[in-house]
Every structure is written in C-alpha cells, then in structure tokens.
Design a protein around this motif. Sequence first.
Motif, PDB file in Angstrom:
ATOM      1  N   LEU A   1     -19.085 -12.061 -13.711  1.00  0.00           N
ATOM      2  CA  LEU A   1     -17.765 -12.335 -13.158  1.00  0.00           C
ATOM      3  C   LEU A   1     -16.634 -11.663 -13.938  1.00  0.00           C
ATOM      4  O   LEU A   1     -15.457 -11.926 -13.680  1.00  0.00           O
ATOM      5  N   LEU A   2     -17.002 -10.779 -14.872  1.00  0.00           N
ATOM      6  CA  LEU A   2     -15.989 -10.163 -15.721  1.00  0.00           C
ATOM      7  C   LEU A   2     -14.925  -9.435 -14.905  1.00  0.00           C
ATOM      8  O   LEU A   2     -13.719  -9.578 -15.164  1.00  0.00           O
ATOM      9  N   GLN A   3     -15.336  -8.661 -13.909  1.00  0.00           N
ATOM     10  CA  GLN A   3     -14.362  -7.909 -13.111  1.00  0.00           C
ATOM     11  C   GLN A   3     -13.403  -8.853 -12.400  1.00  0.00           C
ATOM     12  O   GLN A   3     -12.184  -8.624 -12.371  1.00  0.00           O
ATOM     13  N   ALA A   4     -13.946  -9.935 -11.824  1.00  0.00           N
ATOM     14  CA  ALA A   4     -13.093 -10.887 -11.111  1.00  0.00           C
ATOM     15  C   ALA A   4     -12.130 -11.591 -12.063  1.00  0.00           C
ATOM     16  O   ALA A   4     -10.963 -11.806 -11.735  1.00  0.00           O
ATOM     17  N   LEU A   5     -12.597 -11.938 -13.258  1.00  0.00           N
ATOM     18  CA  LEU A   5     -11.731 -12.605 -14.237  1.00  0.00           C
ATOM     19  C   LEU A   5     -10.645 -11.660 -14.749  1.00  0.00           C
ATOM     20  O   LEU A   5      -9.495 -12.063 -14.934  1.00  0.00           O
TER      21      LEU A   5
ATOM     22  N   GLY B   1       5.433 -22.018 -16.590  1.00  0.00           N
ATOM     23  CA  GLY B   1       4.098 -21.933 -17.179  1.00  0.00           C
ATOM     24  C   GLY B   1       3.027 -21.700 -16.128  1.00  0.00           C
ATOM     25  O   GLY B   1       3.097 -22.210 -15.009  1.00  0.00           O
ATOM     26  N   LYS B   2       2.004 -20.946 -16.488  1.00  0.00           N
ATOM     27  CA  LYS B   2       0.958 -20.557 -15.544  1.00  0.00           C
ATOM     28  C   LYS B   2      -0.369 -21.274 -15.789  1.00  0.00           C
ATOM     29  O   LYS B   2      -1.375 -20.924 -15.191  1.00  0.00           O
ATOM     30  N   GLY B   3      -0.358 -22.291 -16.670  1.00  0.00           N
ATOM     31  CA  GLY B   3      -1.609 -22.930 -17.052  1.00  0.00           C
ATOM     32  C   GLY B   3      -2.372 -23.547 -15.893  1.00  0.00           C
ATOM     33  O   GLY B   3      -3.572 -23.308 -15.714  1.00  0.00           O
ATOM     34  N   LYS B   4      -1.684 -24.349 -15.080  1.00  0.00           N
ATOM     35  CA  LYS B   4      -2.356 -25.009 -13.961  1.00  0.00           C
ATOM     36  C   LYS B   4      -2.798 -24.006 -12.911  1.00  0.00           C
ATOM     37  O   LYS B   4      -3.855 -24.149 -12.292  1.00  0.00           O
ATOM     38  N   VAL B   5      -1.966 -22.982 -12.682  1.00  0.00           N
ATOM     39  CA  VAL B   5      -2.332 -21.944 -11.716  1.00  0.00           C
ATOM     40  C   VAL B   5      -3.582 -21.203 -12.187  1.00  0.00           C
ATOM     41  O   VAL B   5      -4.502 -20.953 -11.405  1.00  0.00           O
ATOM     42  N   ALA B   6      -3.626 -20.863 -13.480  1.00  0.00           N
ATOM     43  CA  ALA B   6      -4.785 -20.159 -14.015  1.00  0.00           C
ATOM     44  C   ALA B   6      -6.047 -21.006 -13.882  1.00  0.00           C
ATOM     45  O   ALA B   6      -7.113 -20.501 -13.500  1.00  0.00           O
ATOM     46  N   GLU B   7      -5.937 -22.308 -14.176  1.00  0.00           N
ATOM     47  CA  GLU B   7      -7.097 -23.184 -14.075  1.00  0.00           C
ATOM     48  C   GLU B   7      -7.584 -23.302 -12.639  1.00  0.00           C
ATOM     49  O   GLU B   7      -8.777 -23.173 -12.357  1.00  0.00           O
ATOM     50  N   ARG B   8      -6.653 -23.507 -11.695  1.00  0.00           N
ATOM     51  CA  ARG B   8      -7.044 -23.672 -10.298  1.00  0.00           C
ATOM     52  C   ARG B   8      -7.663 -22.400  -9.737  1.00  0.00           C
ATOM     53  O   ARG B   8      -8.676 -22.429  -9.046  1.00  0.00           O
ATOM     54  N   ARG B   9      -7.073 -21.255 -10.081  1.00  0.00           N
ATOM     55  CA  ARG B   9      -7.588 -20.007  -9.540  1.00  0.00           C
ATOM     56  C   ARG B   9      -8.913 -19.624 -10.177  1.00  0.00           C
ATOM     57  O   ARG B   9      -9.763 -18.992  -9.538  1.00  0.00           O
ATOM     58  N   ALA B  10      -9.118 -20.005 -11.425  1.00  0.00           N
ATOM     59  CA  ALA B  10     -10.417 -19.771 -12.059  1.00  0.00           C
ATOM     60  C   ALA B  10     -11.495 -20.609 -11.375  1.00  0.00           C
ATOM     61  O   ALA B  10     -12.617 -20.139 -11.149  1.00  0.00           O
ATOM     62  N   VAL B  11     -11.150 -21.855 -11.045  1.00  0.00           N
ATOM     63  CA  VAL B  11     -12.096 -22.706 -10.317  1.00  0.00           C
ATOM     64  C   VAL B  11     -12.400 -22.111  -8.945  1.00  0.00           C
ATOM     65  O   VAL B  11     -13.564 -22.062  -8.503  1.00  0.00           O
ATOM     66  N   ASP B  12     -11.369 -21.645  -8.241  1.00  0.00           N
ATOM     67  CA  ASP B  12     -11.577 -21.025  -6.928  1.00  0.00           C
ATOM     68  C   ASP B  12     -12.514 -19.827  -7.044  1.00  0.00           C
ATOM     69  O   ASP B  12     -13.397 -19.625  -6.201  1.00  0.00           O
ATOM     70  N   LEU B  13     -12.311 -19.037  -8.082  1.00  0.00           N
ATOM     71  CA  LEU B  13     -13.134 -17.849  -8.295  1.00  0.00           C
ATOM     72  C   LEU B  13     -14.598 -18.235  -8.497  1.00  0.00           C
ATOM     73  O   LEU B  13     -15.506 -17.645  -7.900  1.00  0.00           O
ATOM     74  N   VAL B  14     -14.823 -19.242  -9.357  1.00  0.00           N
ATOM     75  CA  VAL B  14     -16.191 -19.673  -9.640  1.00  0.00           C
ATOM     76  C   VAL B  14     -16.838 -20.267  -8.396  1.00  0.00           C
ATOM     77  O   VAL B  14     -18.008 -19.992  -8.092  1.00  0.00           O
TER      78      VAL B  14
END
Length: 483
Positions: free
Chosen positions: A16-20, A393-406
């Motif tokens: 998932l490196l490219q997606a991350l 701050g982008k913390g919650k956005v980063a967490e939610r989008r990382a979950v969506d990606l996974v």
Amino acid sequence: MRRRQMSMSREAQDALLQALQQLRAELKATTEFPAHVLKAAETAKAEVQLPDKDATHLPLFTIDPPASMDLDQAMHLERRLGGGYRVYYAIADVAAFVRPGGPLDAEAHDRIETLYFPDLKVPLYPPTISEGPASLLPNQIVPALLWQHDLDADGNVTDSTVSRAKVRSLAKLNYEGVQQDIDAGTAEESVALLREIGKLREAVEAVRGGISVNLPNQEVTLKDGEFRLRYVAPLPVEGWNEQISLMTGMAAAQIMLDSGTGILRTQKEQPDQHVVERVHGIAKCLHIDWGPGVSYAKLVNSLDPANQKHMAFLSEATAMLLKAEYTTFRDNQLPEHKLHAAIAAPYTSATAPLRRLVDRYTGALCVAACADKPPPKWVLDALYCLPCDMARGKGKVAERRAVDLVEAAVLKNRVGEVFDGLIINTDEEDNRPKEGTLHLAEPAVRGKITSDDELTLGATVQAKLMLADPLGPDKEKILFKTV
C-alpha cells in the motif's frame, strides 16, 4: 479520547506504499522540514536552558507504544501519608525550545498537529527536538512542566499545581508489558498504582456522567494476496493511563478559569434533536438495545469496542455527537459555555505538546497562573487565533482517509460480489436521499452506497460492490449499489 492506532505488517505496508504516499501528497503532509527550520532546531538544542527547580529525584516512567520516541508524558505515582494518592505528571516543555515568532513556531502553526499514518508519522516538530532533548526519553535530564495532583482515597482530586522543573525519566515502558506486570503482580508499586488510581478515576468519571470511548486498534495484514483487517481491543492499562491525562486536562481547565485567561475544549451537552434521532436510528439498525431513559454515556460505557457492530456504532455516533471546539477567554470574561459534555467537566488539551500545537499554550498559561504571574505576552498575542489554527488540523482527516484506503484494499479483489449490509447513514439532509453509508457485518468495513430508490436509515439491504480502489479519489475508494 485515546487515539485509535492502526498497525500494518511489513508486507501490507509495501503493498500500500503508493496509495499511502498519494494520500500524504493530497494532504500536503511531508516528513521533511525546511532547512531554516532544521537550523533553528539545532540552535534551540544548543541554547535551551533547564529550569532551576530540580525534580530529577522522582523515578518517572513513560508508557507508550514500543516504537514511540516523541514521549510527551512521564509519571510517578505514590500513596500519601494518612491516605490518598499523589500523582506526579511531567509534560514535555516544548516552549523551552520554541522561540515565539521564530521558524519553529511558524512551522508548528502551519502543521498544527502530528499526523499518523499506518506506516509512519508526519511530526509537528523536527525529530531532532521532538525525539531528542524535548522528549521524555529515559536517562536524560530535560525541561518539563511538572504537575502534582493530590487525590483522596476515593480518587477525587483535592489539589493540582504545575511548575517548570528539570526531570529525568528512568524507564520507557509499553502498554503490553505494563499490563502483563500488573496482572502478574510483579509491577513496581508506582506502576501497580496505575490500576488502582485508574479504576478510581473511572468510577469518579461514571458518577460525573463522563464518557470514555476507547475505540479498538486496527491491525492490517496481507496473506496470500488478500488484505485482512481485524480489530484489537485496547488493554485496560490504556484506559487507566488515559485517566491520568484527562485528570490533568480538567485541572488545567480549572486553573485557567480561576485565573481568567485560557482556552478550553468545549462541547455542547445537547446536540440537535435531528442528530440525536439519527444516532438512535444507527443503534437500532445495528441491533444495539438503547432503552428509554438510558443516557448516551451509560450506553457507551456498556458497549464492547471489540464487538464489530458496537465498534461501528461508536465510530459513527462519536463523529456525530461528540464534536468539540476550542473556546478562548481572557481578562476574566469567561465564556458562557465552559463544559466538555463527554467529559462532563471543563477540560482543555494540555498533555501532548510534542504532537499538538495548542498544548504549548495551555501549559504556559497554567504555569503562569500557579506562579501568580500574568499570562505570557506570546500566549496572549496568539490566543484568539488558536481555535482557527486548531480547526485547520488534518489529524482526523488523515485517520479517516487512511481507514478508507485500507478498507478499499480489503475489498479490492471482491468487486462484483453482493454483500448484506446496514444503512447507517443517509445524505437526505443534503438533498441526496438516494445516497448514504453502508456498513458490512463481514468484513467489518463501510462505504458509500447509491440506490435507484430513497434509502432508509436502519434498513438491511443487499448491495453489489461496484468499486474498491485504494488509489482512487477520496470519495470514490469504495462504492456499493443496492440490488
């Protein structure tokens, strides 16, 4: 609330490196710092001055994930003569390294907070500081804000104060090891007291009507070409540790209220009725019994975060009900609304200055107030801008989008399959009644769903997976359509 951790096996990270990397590029999140900021960090390291107060005799310890190096908090717990407890809680003194208006300060106001991704973190401050002389790593003498909380035998706080001091942590512990030692009865007394004090504080919280939502950690693996996502329930020690942080945040809020200048983390006690009805609908569709007269706090405290349906409810309900904001005040002009509803008390962010911008300011205000000194000018100059800064701050956005990606990766080889799921949200209020959010029981993921007919909140539907693309645009990573 404790931040939910997502861990990935090395194989999953590589796949998932490219997606991350794409996600970090979209969020403009970089681990690199400009040269002038790095230079300022080196200067700060060389010029930092330790406080006169010496508290290096305290045998402090930290509890963090094993790989963590930016250690914000260290503690020492002890019994008091005559009954009750004393908690020493050292917080990294970031202000000792950051010159107001300087390059480090400007960069921090741009970044706002540390961003966590499954494979790495994007730090708020350069690691040369945040993972070095500002961190409460073991066996180094560093500047800190040293809190002292006195508690009675029932866990109620009777007095709290904070001052600058030089400290030295002696041990870098991790949650799993601490839990094992406490359960086995082999933990040193200061560590063992974390369970005793933590449970007392949990009982105080329940009486107060507070809510602690410890969402489970997520573990992602790749086996035989298939991604797997599972939830790992948090250890009890994580909740006990969180209680020490919450206690400090409440003490800091009260100190600032008493002094007449500060910044609170506030939250309305009563959300809009429409939101409440939607949350009740989500509970119903997930078959969670929410009886008449049962408060949200009581319901949440009865749920098991390891249960997939309970986890889905906690994630959705927390996002909808527990929206908080920062509220500033000065010159004894106290705000009308002072409480954080989930905590059921005044509260502020004060215990993670290496990872969150605002904590540097609340810490400085509390130190000044306890020393009967006026608020520092650099804090007052920035005070009214801090709520807007933190909102960026982008913390919650980063967490939610990382979950969506996974979750998209988990489903990517199953496009075309039909799943049974529950409609846990609809976009009716945005005039899109044929669009919403679908929650699957197995695998436990969620995604966008569309229908030819209007969707009904709480309905059980069959849905065909039309798209699951970790590399797709944010809003199109997962898409279902009713059949």
